[in-house]
Write an enzyme that holds these catalytic residues in place. Structure first.
Site, PDB file in Angstrom:
ATOM      1  N   GLY A  18       0.160  -1.272   0.094  1.00  0.00           N
ATOM      2  CA  GLY A  18       0.104   0.246   0.191  1.00  0.00           C
ATOM      3  C   GLY A  18       0.698   1.166   0.356  1.00  0.00           C
ATOM      4  O   GLY A  18       2.113   0.990  -0.333  1.00  0.00           O
ATOM      5  N   ASN A  19       0.308   2.678   0.494  1.00  0.00           N
ATOM      6  CA  ASN A  19       1.269   3.156   0.173  1.00  0.00           C
ATOM      7  C   ASN A  19       0.012   4.357   1.766  1.00  0.00           C
ATOM      8  O   ASN A  19      -0.477   4.096   2.321  1.00  0.00           O
ATOM      9  CB  ASN A  19       0.635   4.192  -0.892  1.00  0.00           C
ATOM     10  CG  ASN A  19      -0.368   4.473  -1.161  1.00  0.00           C
ATOM     11  OD1 ASN A  19      -0.673   6.040  -0.537  1.00  0.00           O
ATOM     12  ND2 ASN A  19      -0.700   4.040  -2.205  1.00  0.00           N
TER      13      ASN A  19
END
Ligand code: C5P
Length: 365
Positions: free
Chosen positions: A175-176
């Site tokens: 993810g981020n």
């Protein structure tokens, strides 16, 4: 005309005389006029108002509003009012974050009352955090927008926001750090200006709360694309703020993958580009706005994305600027249109950045 109702606690902060002088009207502090037998007609007052604003709304008042309690004049007017009701919570940060308060706020919003979200800053307790009443200018802007039929009034706006999580196995993901704060600010502002907002968001901490914002929670880029295609019906404006993961694992393990002493090789494949896919469906009448967070070749990359994704505008933030990036409350943007016209802006709070973006969008609508 403004008529002011004060609870008993409110009179401890400001005197009724002050507010009577400012509003040039008598102040309502109880059911009875000057402690006489003659009563104030709360039903008539509730029907008279074009809008009821409860500001500041304490945790106690919110709780009573949510429960339908009616032990003071304000609450009797609230229960009688047929006009739109706005409420601006103000309390200490832990009181606001408490599940009981959050439940009351959600309940009030689900019944069609409009939340004017609290600001972050120094609180009466000396602590710092979310809980201050929204600035009076913010409340005035919201009310002006309420009475004004602007460009976005009754328009349908689709917003993608937050990160996407791409599963590696049943518990891990790629993810981020996107917080979704920019999407949150945009969705709230559109709704305040009378738009019907569809907010499609990856996993974040805070989702906007407003009767005119439909929140659709997704996890992966594929889910976000499916939701966008389903919702892309009669959309007038689409704003792609989401930080969609560019890649996803080719295959996710069904169960939690255990280590076995060997290197683990993961093949990543490209995710669909949501802005690009919706760009193919876009007609002349629809306006699409993209975002670009670049570390180098900012301008050239942003301009190329306008063309590739069939956007009308792109909002560029460069990671080279201080105060810009994931999780920050501020942003410094430059907007480009499809004719390569450039609109640079200073470093600002994300709420103000949202205002700048809407102003530019207005001139393209
Ligand atoms: O990641 P990139 O810089 O290409 O993002 C530019 C724009 O495209 C952003 O508005 C982003 O929300 C959108 N985008 C998307 N789907 C992707 C990648 C980006 O909608 N897979």
């Amino acid at each position: 005309m403004v008529r002011v109702i004060m609870t008993e606690s409110a009179t401890k902060f400001v005197t009724p005389t002050t507010l009577s002088t400012l509003s040039k009207q008598p102040i309502y502090t109880s059911f009875y006029k000057n402690n006489s037998e003659e009563w104030h007609n709360h039903v008539a007052l509730g029907l008279w108002a074009d809008v009821l604003i409860i500001a500041p709304a304490s945790a106690h008042t919110l709780s009573k509003m949510a429960q339908g309690l009616c032990d003071n004049f304000l609450l009797s007017v609230f229960l009688s009012a047929r006009c739109p009701v706005y409420f601006a919570p103000a309390m200490d940060l832990d009181m606001l974050a408490h599940p009981a308060t959050q439940k009351n706020i959600n309940l009030l919003v689900s019944r069609g009352n409009h939340l004017i979200a609290s600001d972050v800053g120094e609180l009466a307790s000396g602590l710092n955090g979310k809980g201050r009443m929204a600035a009076p200018e913010t409340i005035i802007n919201i009310l002006e927008a309420h009475f004004k039929i602007g460009t976005f009034h009754n328009k349908r706006v689709l917003i993608t926001s937050g990160p996407t999580y791409e599963a590696l196995d049943s518990v891990r993901f790629i993810g981020n750090h996107s917080s979704g704060k920019m999407g949150y600010a945009l969705a709230t502002l559109f709704a305040e200006q009378g738009a019907q907002v569809v907010f499609i968001s990856g996993p974040v901490k805070d989702y906007p709360k407003h009767t005119d914002i439909k929140v659709i929670k997704v996890t992966s880029a594929d889910e976000m694309l499916d939701a966008c295609i389903q919702q892309y019906v009669k959309i007038d404006f689409a704003v792609f703020t989401a930080a969609v993961a560019d890649y996803k694992p080719n295959e996710a393990f069904e169960k939690k993958h255990k280590k076995d002493g060997n290197p683990l090789k993961i093949t990543l494949i490209e995710n669909p580009d949501i802005a690009h896919e919706l760009g193919k469906l876009k007609t002349e009448k629809q306006i699409h706005v993209g975002f670009a967070l670049e570390t180098h070749n900012e301008e050239a990359s942003a301009k190329a994305k306008i063309k590739r994704k069939n956007l009308d505008l792109i909002v560029l933030n460069s990671l080279q600027d201080i105060g810009v990036g994931f999780g920050q409350d501020t942003n410094k943007v430059t907007i480009y249109d499809r004719f390569e016209k450039r609109f640079p802006f200073d470093l600002k709070d994300k709420k103000e950045v949202a205002q700048d973006i809407l102003k530019i969008m207005e001139s393209y609508a």
